[in-house]
Design an enzyme around this catalytic site. Sequence first.
Site, mmCIF file in Angstrom:
data_model
loop_
_atom_site.group_PDB
_atom_site.id
_atom_site.type_symbol
_atom_site.label_atom_id
_atom_site.label_comp_id
_atom_site.label_asym_id
_atom_site.label_seq_id
_atom_site.Cartn_x
_atom_site.Cartn_y
_atom_site.Cartn_z
ATOM 1 C CD GLU A 1 -3.144 -0.998 2.094
ATOM 2 O OE1 GLU A 1 -3.077 -0.185 3.040
ATOM 3 O OE2 GLU A 1 -4.111 -1.764 1.933
ATOM 4 C CD GLU B 1 -3.797 -5.989 3.014
ATOM 5 O OE1 GLU B 1 -4.621 -5.282 3.621
ATOM 6 O OE2 GLU B 1 -2.568 -5.770 3.043
HETATM 7 O O1 AHR Z 1 -5.021 -5.989 6.895
HETATM 8 C C1 AHR Z 1 -4.930 -4.858 7.704
HETATM 9 C C2 AHR Z 1 -4.297 -3.686 6.998
HETATM 10 O O2 AHR Z 1 -5.141 -3.212 5.977
HETATM 11 C C3 AHR Z 1 -2.999 -3.970 6.293
HETATM 12 O O3 AHR Z 1 -1.926 -3.886 7.138
HETATM 13 C C4 AHR Z 1 -2.936 -2.894 5.255
HETATM 14 O O4 AHR Z 1 -2.223 -3.291 4.115
HETATM 15 C C5 AHR Z 1 -4.396 -2.567 4.971
HETATM 16 O O5 AHR Z 1 -4.635 -1.214 5.013
#
Ligand code: AHR
Length: 499
Positions: free
Chosen positions: A175, A294
């Site tokens: 990210e 994610e």
């Molecule tokens: O999964 C939790 C968080 O969400 C992770 O660390 C990040 O990549 C995202 O914003």
Amino acid sequence: MSNLKAQVFLDTNRTIASISPLLFGGFAEHMGRCVYEGMYDPASPHADDQGLRKDVMEALRDQTYTVIRYPGGNFLSGYNWLDGVGPKDQRPRRRELAWQSTETNQFGTNEFMEFCKRVNVAPMLGVNMGTGSIQSASDLVEYCNTPSGTYWSDLRIKHGQHDPHNVRYWCVGNEMDGPWQIGHLDAVSYGNKAHEAAKMMKWMSPDIQTILCGSSNDRMTTYPEWDRTALEIAWEQMDYLSMHYYAGNRENDTTSFLASAVAFERFVDTLDGTLRYVKAKQRSKHDVYLSWDEWQVWYKGDPMQGKWAEAPHLAEETYNLEDALVVAQWLNVFLRKSHVLKIACVAQIVNVISWLHTRADGILKHPSYYAFKLVSNYARGEALDALVKAPQVETKEYDAVSMLDVSASYDAETQKGAVFIVNRSEKDSVTTDIVWQDGKTVYVDQAWQMAGTDPKQVNTWESPDQLTAKSISAPKIEAGRATVALPPLSFTVLTTHTA
Ligand code: AHR
């Protein structure tokens, strides 16, 4: 409640693409109680000889995960991988800034590799592009993948790991478009750094596959320009572009929430278009695919900062029926977009934003655990392009959407198939004819259903089996047609074989 009718047409010749096994992946981060008390808990009666949680590993094996991404997440961008290797009593305790927790480093790269072996998944490691250098990224690849005879590979051997880990999948940062990220960069700076890091990493270990950080979600003001810019710089060194997305029902608008698949598909479509655009602009023969590494429902407001505690309770969402139906749709989207989506990792595998919660003495499975398990166990071979004729539901967020969200698979080698159907209506049953159009003789082997009358219904430690996937009687197929009753708020799965 009325009883409506629908039809789903399937043809094993009308396929979308092969379903990548890596779509059934998970994500494990040093955040809250995912690693400590989740994966690794030497004090638990369920710990094995290495302190790994046997009951958690068994639950993950039941879900047939194929790949696990580690160690973050936002954690990654402040992590020095050297803190987590070598004798445990010499590993530093540190203040971890992403989640404001204390990191003991008792679990690191080699423990993760052991966990992967025991769960039978491929590891996917991240390299730090926040505080980390391209050199430290390449050093970690050398530590993991070079057999022996170099500084970093010999250090791994000194740490008791004789054989190389042969890690194939590598996330180049996490990210990096987000201002919340430690060492956040703009798209050009990140594209350049990722390109140079991946170049070194691939020189070090030519068989690896690299994942470029895409947008953190579709609400970022830089989306999708970030993706285009970073891709144009790093295209030839990258194999995947990452997507992250967390869904939620913040407005308590269940009707719209249950149509979340529309947003998921739009997100993929936009990035699919971006990939095609960049490939054409670069006059490239190289392909880059999507890695949705994610994804999850996350909105219920559990704390996210640990006040410097060890393994604090963070983001421990309790998932209900409507969340499970959104997860089922997400998985349907993975199949429907299988031409471009090749990796997906649910965030996270245990405790943190997870459908699996631990106490020292046991585990609790939330309803979405079962939705994932059904799809990850039965979606094999190729995704079928299902034609759905169903009534519509009006939503505030997405206008009118089909009442049924459907995906299907067929594996020509085993001649086994599966159909996955969400009835997103909150009040209407839908009597659905499933029609196999290719003239083969098809039999239904098994059928499961998860259904309830209250979208907010949950499993609790006291009543853990309120919402599971219940076996239902398998409908007969006559003349290529089976009729199934789909109650409101339900997820139904049929598995089939052809004669
Ligand atoms: O999964 C939790 C968080 O969400 C992770 O660390 C990040 O990549 C995202 O914003």
